[in-house]
Design a protein around this motif. Sequence first.
Motif, PDB file in Angstrom:
ATOM      1  N   GLU A 173       0.830  -1.192   0.000  1.00 53.91           N
ATOM      2  CA  GLU A 173       0.000   0.000   0.000  1.00 53.91           C
ATOM      3  C   GLU A 173       0.879   1.262   0.000  1.00 53.91           C
ATOM      4  O   GLU A 173       2.093   1.179   0.152  1.00 53.91           O
ATOM      5  CB  GLU A 173      -0.924   0.009   1.218  1.00 53.91           C
ATOM      6  CG  GLU A 173      -1.885  -1.167   1.271  1.00 53.91           C
ATOM      7  CD  GLU A 173      -2.961  -1.114   0.189  1.00 53.91           C
ATOM      8  OE1 GLU A 173      -3.148  -0.027  -0.420  1.00 53.91           O
ATOM      9  OE2 GLU A 173      -3.600  -2.147  -0.060  1.00 53.91           O
ATOM     10  N   ASN A 174       0.247   2.429  -0.133  1.00 57.20           N
ATOM     11  CA  ASN A 174       1.015   3.674  -0.277  1.00 57.20           C
ATOM     12  C   ASN A 174       1.420   4.285   1.058  1.00 57.20           C
ATOM     13  O   ASN A 174       1.979   5.382   1.090  1.00 57.20           O
ATOM     14  CB  ASN A 174       0.220   4.700  -1.093  1.00 57.20           C
ATOM     15  CG  ASN A 174      -1.033   5.191  -0.367  1.00 57.20           C
ATOM     16  OD1 ASN A 174      -1.423   4.630   0.664  1.00 57.20           O
ATOM     17  ND2 ASN A 174      -1.658   6.219  -0.906  1.00 57.20           N
ATOM     18  N   PRO A 178      -2.130   0.765   6.741  1.00 60.34           N
ATOM     19  CA  PRO A 178      -3.229   1.378   5.992  1.00 60.34           C
ATOM     20  C   PRO A 178      -4.616   1.066   6.535  1.00 60.34           C
ATOM     21  O   PRO A 178      -5.571   1.778   6.208  1.00 60.34           O
ATOM     22  CB  PRO A 178      -3.059   0.795   4.580  1.00 60.34           C
ATOM     23  CG  PRO A 178      -2.295  -0.479   4.771  1.00 60.34           C
ATOM     24  CD  PRO A 178      -1.384  -0.218   5.936  1.00 60.34           C
ATOM     25  N   GLU A 183      -3.809   8.641   5.059  1.00 59.58           N
ATOM     26  CA  GLU A 183      -2.615   8.848   4.248  1.00 59.58           C
ATOM     27  C   GLU A 183      -1.594   9.762   4.927  1.00 59.58           C
ATOM     28  O   GLU A 183      -0.390   9.482   4.907  1.00 59.58           O
ATOM     29  CB  GLU A 183      -3.011   9.424   2.885  1.00 59.58           C
ATOM     30  CG  GLU A 183      -1.886   9.386   1.877  1.00 59.58           C
ATOM     31  CD  GLU A 183      -2.364   9.570   0.453  1.00 59.58           C
ATOM     32  OE1 GLU A 183      -1.561  10.068  -0.366  1.00 59.58           O
ATOM     33  OE2 GLU A 183      -3.521   9.231   0.157  1.00 59.58           O
ATOM     34  N   THR A 202       7.220   1.687   0.450  1.00 55.69           N
ATOM     35  CA  THR A 202       5.779   1.591   0.269  1.00 55.69           C
ATOM     36  C   THR A 202       5.465   1.500  -1.225  1.00 55.69           C
ATOM     37  O   THR A 202       6.337   1.725  -2.078  1.00 55.69           O
ATOM     38  CB  THR A 202       5.063   2.795   0.888  1.00 55.69           C
ATOM     39  OG1 THR A 202       5.692   4.002   0.427  1.00 55.69           O
ATOM     40  CG2 THR A 202       5.149   2.750   2.409  1.00 55.69           C
ATOM     41  N   SER A 203       4.213   1.160  -1.548  1.00 59.75           N
ATOM     42  CA  SER A 203       3.785   0.954  -2.948  1.00 59.75           C
ATOM     43  C   SER A 203       4.737  -0.004  -3.658  1.00 59.75           C
ATOM     44  O   SER A 203       5.086   0.191  -4.827  1.00 59.75           O
ATOM     45  CB  SER A 203       3.704   2.297  -3.688  1.00 59.75           C
ATOM     46  OG  SER A 203       2.793   3.171  -3.063  1.00 59.75           O
TER      47      SER A 203
END
Length: 375
Positions: A173-174, A178, A183, A202-203
């Motif tokens: 996830e970003n 999460p 965010e 991340t990502s």
Amino acid sequence: MSHVIIGTGPAGVIAAETLRKRMPDAPIVMIGEEPEVPYSRMAIPYHLIGDIEESGTYLRKTAGHFADKNIELVQKRAISVSAHNHQVTLDDGQTLSYGKLLLATGSTPMRPPIDGMDLPGVTNCWTLADARRIIAGCQAGDDVILMGAGFIGCIILEALARRGVNLTVVEMENRMVPRMMDEKSGRLLKKWCENKGVTVLTSTRVKAVSEDSGSKELVVELEGREAMKVDLLISATGVRPNADLVDGVVETNHGILVNEYLQSSDPDIYAAGDVAEGKDFSTGGYSVQAIQPTAVEHGFLAATNMAEGSESLHRGSVNMNVLDTMGLISTSFGLWEGAEGGESTTLDDPGRFKYVNLQFADDILVGANTLGMTQ
């Protein structure tokens, strides 16, 4: 006829002790498949750091505690449940009859379907056996990947860093955590960890894992990044409820569906803890809340209702997470992502790693997400 509890985590232990208080003479049997005495998974990171010995993870520290309370502890695996016959079958063929049955079977770590996840250098961090593997294979200066920056991953992150390893966290996830942080707070937590010397990607997805034939190191292929060679890969990519034992026996969804008395669709079978899909106080719906406070509450209420003549209502568990990641406290409560048609307000001080987001429905506070705030 015995009251049988399958599971020896916090929900099972609290339930067994509660039953004994309310039913002094009833036969009580608690079944757990691990060879250790009942222990808390939440204490494993403290053992990895070296703050406590294995015995420090035990839920009850006194030797012979369960025998003294006349609670029979059976260290075998339950393989089937017959609701019609009121029987549990164990892996050695033994059958146990029950009057009331509590399923406190917890959850199991999920490993993503990636080539190489079955290699010896890949492990979970879920059991004491896993902890022994990590301690043996993760020395100061070793290169380690922690796969997953969710709640479980962040619990063990600090323990790994304090062991002196070169730690890289890989999260698809970003942001970090999460499922409990928005965010802004999730990205701020990432910056905090990076400032402490932990690499956080991340990502990023792990594509495959293989073993280097020369060095015996793991070769971890990453999507969009160069492959990494590491000594150990720890998978912390989420868990699933252990409901397979009663698949087709009682009604299940994500977990075992229970009513306000913690009963399943069979009135003589109850469920508690990570495996139970119970009422959510905030939404009024049903969900699995895999946290220890919910497990303890479930265990107490289920046992109270299993005891003759008792009716204690479960009014719903509050979604609640409190996490300490390398000294930075993060929290989420209730409808932290917001209610439909609701409003929110935010205080943000990124330079001091402080963040508060409050969610409202009309004039009622229904959820919160904070970082660096411990009031």
